[in-house]
Design a protein around this motif. Structure first.
Motif, PDB file in Angstrom:
ATOM      1  N   GLY A  33       0.812  -1.205   0.000  1.00 53.47           N
ATOM      2  CA  GLY A  33       0.000   0.000   0.000  1.00 53.47           C
ATOM      3  C   GLY A  33       0.847   1.257   0.000  1.00 53.47           C
ATOM      4  N   GLN A  34       0.248   2.357   0.483  1.00 51.75           N
ATOM      5  CA  GLN A  34       0.931   3.643   0.448  1.00 51.75           C
ATOM      6  C   GLN A  34       2.169   3.655   1.328  1.00 51.75           C
ATOM      7  OE1 GLN A  34       0.342   6.270  -1.591  1.00 51.75           O
ATOM      8  NE2 GLN A  34       2.267   7.016  -0.721  1.00 51.75           N
ATOM      9  N   SER A  35       2.151   2.923   2.426  1.00 53.66           N
ATOM     10  CA  SER A  35       3.331   2.893   3.293  1.00 53.66           C
ATOM     11  C   SER A  35       4.533   2.321   2.555  1.00 53.66           C
ATOM     12  CB  SER A  35       3.052   2.079   4.560  1.00 53.66           C
ATOM     13  OG  SER A  35       2.785   0.721   4.249  1.00 53.66           O
ATOM     14  N   GLY A  36       4.305   1.314   1.721  1.00 55.52           N
ATOM     15  CA  GLY A  36       5.388   0.755   0.930  1.00 55.52           C
ATOM     16  C   GLY A  36       5.895   1.716  -0.129  1.00 55.52           C
ATOM     17  N   VAL A  37       4.964   2.427  -0.767  1.00 53.50           N
ATOM     18  CA  VAL A  37       5.352   3.431  -1.767  1.00 53.50           C
ATOM     19  C   VAL A  37       6.212   4.506  -1.124  1.00 53.50           C
ATOM     20  CG1 VAL A  37       4.495   5.202  -3.349  1.00 53.50           C
ATOM     21  CG2 VAL A  37       3.310   2.998  -3.182  1.00 53.50           C
ATOM     22  N   THR A  38       5.801   4.972   0.038  1.00 53.82           N
ATOM     23  CA  THR A  38       6.554   6.009   0.743  1.00 53.82           C
ATOM     24  C   THR A  38       7.929   5.500   1.149  1.00 53.82           C
ATOM     25  OG1 THR A  38       4.509   7.003   1.579  1.00 53.82           O
ATOM     26  CG2 THR A  38       6.546   7.547   2.745  1.00 53.82           C
ATOM     27  N   ALA A  39       7.980   4.269   1.659  1.00 58.25           N
ATOM     28  CA  ALA A  39       9.269   3.699   2.057  1.00 58.25           C
ATOM     29  C   ALA A  39      10.214   3.581   0.861  1.00 58.25           C
ATOM     30  CB  ALA A  39       9.059   2.335   2.703  1.00 58.25           C
ATOM     31  N   ALA A  40       9.700   3.096  -0.262  1.00 53.14           N
ATOM     32  CA  ALA A  40      10.526   2.962  -1.462  1.00 53.14           C
ATOM     33  C   ALA A  40      11.003   4.317  -1.956  1.00 53.14           C
ATOM     34  CB  ALA A  40       9.749   2.247  -2.558  1.00 53.14           C
TER      35      ALA A  40
ATOM     36  N   TYR B 259       5.353   4.525 -10.200  1.00 51.19           N
ATOM     37  CA  TYR B 259       5.742   5.821 -10.770  1.00 51.19           C
ATOM     38  C   TYR B 259       5.994   6.846  -9.669  1.00 51.19           C
ATOM     39  CZ  TYR B 259       5.842   9.844 -13.907  1.00 51.19           C
ATOM     40  OH  TYR B 259       6.233  10.969 -14.597  1.00 51.19           O
ATOM     41  N   ASN B 260       5.118   6.894  -8.686  1.00 51.77           N
ATOM     42  CA  ASN B 260       5.288   7.870  -7.613  1.00 51.77           C
ATOM     43  C   ASN B 260       6.503   7.557  -6.754  1.00 51.77           C
ATOM     44  OD1 ASN B 260       3.025   9.285  -8.433  1.00 51.77           O
ATOM     45  ND2 ASN B 260       1.659   8.326  -6.957  1.00 51.77           N
ATOM     46  N   ALA B 261       6.762   6.284  -6.517  1.00 50.01           N
ATOM     47  CA  ALA B 261       7.940   5.915  -5.732  1.00 50.01           C
ATOM     48  C   ALA B 261       9.224   6.359  -6.427  1.00 50.01           C
ATOM     49  CB  ALA B 261       7.965   4.411  -5.489  1.00 50.01           C
ATOM     50  N   ILE B 262       9.234   6.298  -7.740  1.00 53.59           N
ATOM     51  CA  ILE B 262      10.423   6.692  -8.505  1.00 53.59           C
ATOM     52  C   ILE B 262      10.578   8.204  -8.585  1.00 53.59           C
ATOM     53  CG2 ILE B 262      11.476   6.661 -10.817  1.00 53.59           C
ATOM     54  CD1 ILE B 262      10.241   3.866 -11.175  1.00 53.59           C
ATOM     55  N   THR B 263       9.495   8.919  -8.779  1.00 52.29           N
ATOM     56  CA  THR B 263       9.585  10.339  -9.148  1.00 52.29           C
ATOM     57  C   THR B 263       9.309  11.318  -8.024  1.00 52.29           C
ATOM     58  OG1 THR B 263       7.274  10.359  -9.891  1.00 52.29           O
ATOM     59  CG2 THR B 263       8.966   9.807 -11.528  1.00 52.29           C
ATOM     60  N   ASN B 264       8.547  10.940  -6.996  1.00 51.79           N
ATOM     61  CA  ASN B 264       8.228  11.898  -5.932  1.00 51.79           C
ATOM     62  C   ASN B 264       9.478  12.348  -5.191  1.00 51.79           C
ATOM     63  OD1 ASN B 264       5.529  11.753  -6.545  1.00 51.79           O
ATOM     64  ND2 ASN B 264       4.921  10.654  -4.706  1.00 51.79           N
ATOM     65  N   ASN B 265       9.325  13.457  -4.459  1.00 52.02           N
ATOM     66  CA  ASN B 265      10.384  13.940  -3.566  1.00 52.02           C
ATOM     67  C   ASN B 265      11.607  14.416  -4.341  1.00 52.02           C
ATOM     68  OD1 ASN B 265      11.089  14.571  -0.955  1.00 52.02           O
ATOM     69  ND2 ASN B 265      11.849  12.537  -0.431  1.00 52.02           N
ATOM     70  N   ASN B 266      11.363  14.870  -5.565  1.00 55.02           N
ATOM     71  CA  ASN B 266      12.438  15.429  -6.395  1.00 55.02           C
ATOM     72  C   ASN B 266      13.553  14.422  -6.665  1.00 55.02           C
ATOM     73  OD1 ASN B 266      13.460  17.607  -7.900  1.00 55.02           O
ATOM     74  ND2 ASN B 266      14.789  18.254  -6.225  1.00 55.02           N
ATOM     75  N   ASN B 267      13.178  13.151  -6.839  1.00 51.36           N
ATOM     76  CA  ASN B 267      14.165  12.121  -7.164  1.00 51.36           C
ATOM     77  C   ASN B 267      14.588  12.217  -8.620  1.00 51.36           C
ATOM     78  OD1 ASN B 267      14.095  11.104  -4.596  1.00 51.36           O
ATOM     79  ND2 ASN B 267      12.848   9.312  -5.086  1.00 51.36           N
ATOM     80  N   HIS B 268      15.834  11.871  -8.867  1.00 50.81           N
ATOM     81  CA  HIS B 268      16.365  11.844 -10.236  1.00 50.81           C
ATOM     82  C   HIS B 268      16.979  10.467 -10.483  1.00 50.81           C
ATOM     83  CE1 HIS B 268      15.480  16.032 -10.690  1.00 50.81           C
ATOM     84  NE2 HIS B 268      16.269  16.381  -9.692  1.00 50.81           N
ATOM     85  N   ILE B 269      16.161   9.565 -10.973  1.00 53.44           N
ATOM     86  CA  ILE B 269      16.560   8.178 -11.210  1.00 53.44           C
ATOM     87  C   ILE B 269      16.713   7.966 -12.715  1.00 53.44           C
ATOM     88  CG2 ILE B 269      15.923   5.771 -10.846  1.00 53.44           C
ATOM     89  CD1 ILE B 269      16.424   7.407  -8.266  1.00 53.44           C
ATOM     90  N   ALA B 270      17.858   7.429 -13.128  1.00 59.50           N
ATOM     91  CA  ALA B 270      18.128   7.284 -14.558  1.00 59.50           C
ATOM     92  C   ALA B 270      17.353   6.137 -15.182  1.00 59.50           C
ATOM     93  CB  ALA B 270      19.623   7.093 -14.798  1.00 59.50           C
ATOM     94  N   PHE B 271      17.212   5.022 -14.447  1.00 58.96           N
ATOM     95  CA  PHE B 271      16.501   3.887 -15.033  1.00 58.96           C
ATOM     96  C   PHE B 271      15.960   2.991 -13.935  1.00 58.96           C
ATOM     97  CE2 PHE B 271      20.976   2.483 -14.858  1.00 58.96           C
ATOM     98  CZ  PHE B 271      20.879   1.256 -14.230  1.00 58.96           C
ATOM     99  N   MET B 272      14.962   2.200 -14.302  1.00 59.40           N
ATOM    100  CA  MET B 272      14.441   1.141 -13.445  1.00 59.40           C
ATOM    101  C   MET B 272      14.322  -0.114 -14.282  1.00 59.40           C
ATOM    102  SD  MET B 272      11.155   0.367 -14.544  1.00 59.40           S
ATOM    103  CE  MET B 272      10.623  -0.461 -13.054  1.00 59.40           C
ATOM    104  N   MET B 273      14.438  -1.286 -13.633  1.00 59.37           N
ATOM    105  CA  MET B 273      14.371  -2.533 -14.383  1.00 59.37           C
ATOM    106  C   MET B 273      13.453  -3.540 -13.696  1.00 59.37           C
ATOM    107  SD  MET B 273      17.348  -5.182 -15.664  1.00 59.37           S
ATOM    108  CE  MET B 273      17.426  -6.116 -14.123  1.00 59.37           C
ATOM    109  N   PHE B 274      12.473  -4.036 -14.455  1.00 57.06           N
ATOM    110  CA  PHE B 274      11.633  -5.146 -14.009  1.00 57.06           C
ATOM    111  C   PHE B 274      12.399  -6.452 -14.164  1.00 57.06           C
ATOM    112  CE2 PHE B 274       8.491  -2.019 -15.519  1.00 57.06           C
ATOM    113  CZ  PHE B 274       7.655  -1.937 -14.413  1.00 57.06           C
ATOM    114  N   TRP B 275      12.083  -7.425 -13.291  1.00 60.19           N
ATOM    115  CA  TRP B 275      12.656  -8.749 -13.489  1.00 60.19           C
ATOM    116  C   TRP B 275      11.929  -9.431 -14.643  1.00 60.19           C
ATOM    117  CZ3 TRP B 275      17.237  -9.965 -12.585  1.00 60.19           C
ATOM    118  CH2 TRP B 275      17.670 -11.307 -12.620  1.00 60.19           C
ATOM    119  N   SER B 276      12.441 -10.580 -15.066  1.00 59.05           N
ATOM    120  CA  SER B 276      11.946 -11.230 -16.280  1.00 59.05           C
ATOM    121  C   SER B 276      10.570 -11.860 -16.081  1.00 59.05           C
ATOM    122  CB  SER B 276      12.931 -12.304 -16.734  1.00 59.05           C
ATOM    123  OG  SER B 276      13.164 -13.236 -15.693  1.00 59.05           O
ATOM    124  N   ASN B 277       9.827 -11.964 -17.154  1.00 61.95           N
ATOM    125  CA  ASN B 277       8.602 -12.752 -17.185  1.00 61.95           C
ATOM    126  C   ASN B 277       8.954 -14.228 -17.362  1.00 61.95           C
ATOM    127  OD1 ASN B 277       7.184 -10.402 -16.965  1.00 61.95           O
ATOM    128  ND2 ASN B 277       6.336 -10.430 -19.036  1.00 61.95           N
TER     129      ASN B 277
END
Length: 511
Positions: A402-409, A453-471
């Motif tokens: 939930g939101q607590s996990g998003v905030t932690a991330a 998306y919010n975990a990556i971009t909120n709080n003025n974060n500047h992340i170059a890339f993210m990667m999902f694990w394989s299907n």
């Protein structure tokens, strides 16, 4: 002239339930009070903290007298720190917030120093008793210049394409991030091959392809064309070249088998002897050091033979010993000391770069999500001279929290992002995802477009890339057409900061 402030902190310590812990009045060893930096601060709006830690509990108030000094001014550069704090029961640490006061002046880096002068009679000073925080100017105004880029890289003699990759990743991270997937060209949900699963849904491949040196460096890879492991090597190399030719970014992780039997990388599948000795044995002077060098020679051979259609070496991001703060791999925190980890990392980098001539590689440092402060994140950090990419792997905070996990991330990515700004490195979320197995569990509503998306971009974060694990056959991290969360993933890829392969600039050319 900077003033010194004497501040008295009242720390309420409650007796610990652990029978082995000392308690007041029983003649046991006195609890010790120490101080450390939790998070560094920077202007205009990145707050920091100090942490007071106690080794034992007490049933009476513990008074800690401290001196605050440094080139930053209490009450002017940051909000005045309160003079008295009550620690809740059963708590043996307390965070002292440093709330930044922004001003129009350019002052450069300043310091905040807190020294413990004395504590109550039933306790004593521990070590360290002094901590220094850096209050830096937010490096938003810093603009990496193409000609200066090699100065911030592990290998300043990298190929032109590798230098350009570092520059472009760093520059683009100010307002975008790339979406990647592990083994996207060869692992598919329901084993439906062809286009990558992301392309099946969005019309574009991911911007980053994840690969693994695992099979390439396996003891069973004998280089014979009929050998299964050698065949995997050829497939992986072809995939990396294809990704480069498409303009994508390549990242290689390494599930290295332990060196005694060469069969496993999971700690749960190893003997106690292997767990106790494997990591130390690959260090210089160790029983398996030459074995480890042979594996690095294979890593170098592959890296040096990835050649694109343009005749250039394919740059790769190399992410060895990932999730080292956990204990599921034999290189985990229980199986080597921080110093051993640093020594191994530094040897790995210098041997690949200086002895084996690998000049098309960026090096990524990637713990799991166990940290909550800069100090914890950097506990095994080998130094800026040995790392290009500051990353993290994180599945736990996204596992239906939930939101607590998003905030932690988001908070953990904020630490990575801020460190990358301070050190002129690249920040990344190097592994993540929520595994959906239809029939066993259901997708999380708005997981991609909101949570991730919010975990990556909120709080003025500047992340170059993210990667999902394989299907895989029965489970997916990225949905395919017909899945109930397909529209949510489409919305994620359409967000303003998200980039797929068809949206990439030329990553291998400097402006």
């Amino acid at each position: 002239m900077k003033k010194l402030f004497l501040i008295v902190f009242s720390l309420l310590l409650i007796g610990c339930a652990n029978d082995d812990s000392p308690s007041e009045g029983d003649g046991s060893i006195k609890p010790k009070v120490s101080i450390s930096v939790g998070n560094h601060a920077s202007e205009p709006n990145t707050n920091g903290s100090f942490t007071l830690s106690l080794t034992g509990a007490s049933s009476t108030v513990t008074t800690v007298t401290i001196e605050v000094s440094g080139t930053a001014t209490n009450g002017e550069d940051y909000q005045t720190i309160g003079q008295q704090v009550n620690i809740p029961a059963n708590t043996t640490s307390h965070s002292i917030p440093v709330t930044v006061i922004d001003d129009a002046e350019t002052e450069g880096d300043e310091t905040i120093i807190i020294e413990i002068l004395s504590v109550s009679d039933h306790a004593e000073k521990g070590s360290p008793d002094t901590a220094t925080m850096t209050l830096s100017e937010e490096p938003e105004s810093f603009v990496l210049q193409p000609e200066d880029t090699p100065n911030y890289m592990v290998n300043p003699n990298s190929t032109a394409e590798t230098i350009a990759l570092f520059y472009n990743l760093k520059t683009i991270s100010s307002d975008h991030f790339f979406i990647g997937q592990q083994d996207a060209f060869n692992s598919f949900y329901n084993n439906v091959d062809g286009d990558s699963d992301i392309k099946k849904l969005t019309g574009s491949d991911p911007a980053l392809l994840g690969s693994d040196y695992m099979f390439i460096t396996d003891d069973n890879n004998n280089g014979d064309p009929s050998n299964w492991f050698y065949q995997q090597e050829q497939i992986i190399m072809a995939d990396a070249v294809e990704a480069y030719n498409k303009g994508m970014v390549n990242m290689f992780t390494w599930h290295l088998r332990e060196p005694y039997e060469g069969d496993h990388f999971y700690a749960s599948e190893m003997t106690q002897f292997q767990l106790d000795n494997a990591f130390a044995s690959i260090l210089p002077g160790g029983a398996n050091h030459e074995y480890y060098k042979q594996k690095l020679q294979k890593v170098a051979e592959v890296a040096n033979n990835l050649i694109g259609n343009d005749g250039k070496k394919v740059p790769i991001i190399f992410r060895p010993f990932h999730e080292f703060d956990g204990n599921w791999f034999w290189w985990g925190a229980d199986y080597c000391t921080p110093q051993q980890f640093k020594e191994c990392w530094q040897f790995t980098v210098t041997y690949l770069r200086d002895e084996l001539g690998v000049n098309n590689m960026l090096f990524a440092y990637a713990p799991d999500n166990s940290y909550s402060s800069e100090m914890q994140y950097l506990q095994r950090y080998p130094g800026d001279a040995y790392v290009d990419v500051l990353a993290m792997d994180n599945y736990g905070d996204f596992n239906n929290q939930g939101q607590s996990g998003v905030t932690a991330a988001n908070n953990k990515l904020k630490i990575v992002s801020d460190l990358a700004k301070q050190r002129v490195k690249i920040a990344a979320l190097s592994e993540t995802g929520y595994f959906v197995t239809p029939g066993d569990n259901s997708p999380i509503s708005n997981f991609y477009s909101n949570n991730l998306y919010n975990a990556i971009t909120n709080n003025n974060n500047h992340i170059a890339f993210m990667m999902f694990w394989s299907n895989s056959e029965n489970t997916y991290c990225t949905p395919v057409p017909g899945m109930t969360d397909a529209s949510d993933f489409m919305e994620f890829t359409d967000q303003p900061k998200s980039l797929l392969e068809n949206e990439l600039p030329n990553m291998y050319q400097l402006p």
